[in-house]
Write an enzyme that holds these catalytic residues in place. Structure first.
Site, PDB file in Angstrom:
ATOM      1  N   GLU A  96      -7.383  -5.971 -18.254  1.00  0.00           N
ATOM      2  CA  GLU A  96      -6.851  -7.248 -17.379  1.00  0.00           C
ATOM      3  C   GLU A  96      -7.937  -7.822 -17.384  1.00  0.00           C
ATOM      4  O   GLU A  96      -8.017  -8.507 -15.648  1.00  0.00           O
ATOM      5  CB  GLU A  96      -6.615  -5.615 -15.634  1.00  0.00           C
ATOM      6  CG  GLU A  96      -4.890  -6.068 -16.278  1.00  0.00           C
ATOM      7  CD  GLU A  96      -4.449  -4.833 -14.314  1.00  0.00           C
ATOM      8  OE1 GLU A  96      -5.361  -5.001 -13.649  1.00  0.00           O
ATOM      9  OE2 GLU A  96      -3.135  -4.931 -14.588  1.00  0.00           O
ATOM     10  N   TYR A 131      10.289  -6.542 -16.388  1.00  0.00           N
ATOM     11  CA  TYR A 131       9.682  -6.720 -15.421  1.00  0.00           C
ATOM     12  C   TYR A 131      11.316  -6.680 -14.632  1.00  0.00           C
ATOM     13  O   TYR A 131      12.344  -6.580 -14.286  1.00  0.00           O
ATOM     14  CB  TYR A 131       9.327  -7.040 -14.264  1.00  0.00           C
ATOM     15  CG  TYR A 131       7.550  -6.123 -14.310  1.00  0.00           C
ATOM     16  CD1 TYR A 131       7.853  -4.489 -14.674  1.00  0.00           C
ATOM     17  CD2 TYR A 131       6.549  -6.409 -14.188  1.00  0.00           C
ATOM     18  CE1 TYR A 131       6.495  -4.043 -14.845  1.00  0.00           C
ATOM     19  CE2 TYR A 131       5.618  -5.646 -14.192  1.00  0.00           C
ATOM     20  CZ  TYR A 131       5.659  -4.154 -14.556  1.00  0.00           C
ATOM     21  OH  TYR A 131       4.329  -3.507 -14.585  1.00  0.00           O
TER      22      TYR A 131
END
Length: 159
Positions: free
Chosen positions: A27, A132
């Site tokens: 990230e 997701y």
């Protein structure tokens, strides 16, 4: 490749810290990791801990993890399960381990009568977003997340 999931324990702290660091590198935020083995042991497994942790394993090898805590919805008057972090080691990705961790947490949320199962994702993390959305997750674009940390938090708190 088959996976199993188990509750994490104190012996998993080194693997959890490695996964946290690897996730932060992915990230682009490695410099923000302040966790230590001692702080993780205390906050995950110490008295009064409000978090849960699970380890994804493949043939006894730690392949990933999830850390969650409980939130609360006043509108539902029920607790919710909030996924703080989910990470699968690159060597084990694309084999269903991340989805298995999500299902594990969804089952936990249902069995504990949670009104919601929520998480956040960086807007550029397309692989995660695809997963997701594939499991039926819906983005909550009407809400903007805010944060106070470090000096700004201390200043506002009046320290």
């Amino acid at each position: 490749m088959s996976f199993t999931i188990r509750q994490a324990d104190r012996a998993d702290v080194p693997a959890i810290l490695r996964f946290i660091t690897d996730l932060a590198i992915y990230e682009k935020a490695e410099h923000e990791v302040l966790a230590t083995p001692e702080s993780l042991e205390h906050t995950l497994f110490g008295e009064g801990s409000v978090t849960g942790a699970a380890i994804l394993e493949s043939d006894g090898v730690a392949a990933g993890f999830a850390i969650w805590f409980y939130s609360y919805s006043t509108w539902l008057a029920r607790k919710g399960l909030y996924l703080e972090d989910l990470y699968v080691d690159p060597a084990f990705r694309g084999k269903g381990g991340g989805k298995l961790l999500l299902r594990y947490l969804a089952k936990r949320a249902v069995s504990e009568d949670c009104g919601r199962f929520e998480w956040s994702v960086l807007d550029w993390n397309e692989p995660a977003i695809r997963v997701y959305e594939a499991i039926g997750g819906e983005p909550q674009s009407e809400w903007i997340r805010y944060r106070l940390t470090g000096e700004a938090l201390k200043a506002f708190a009046g320290e």
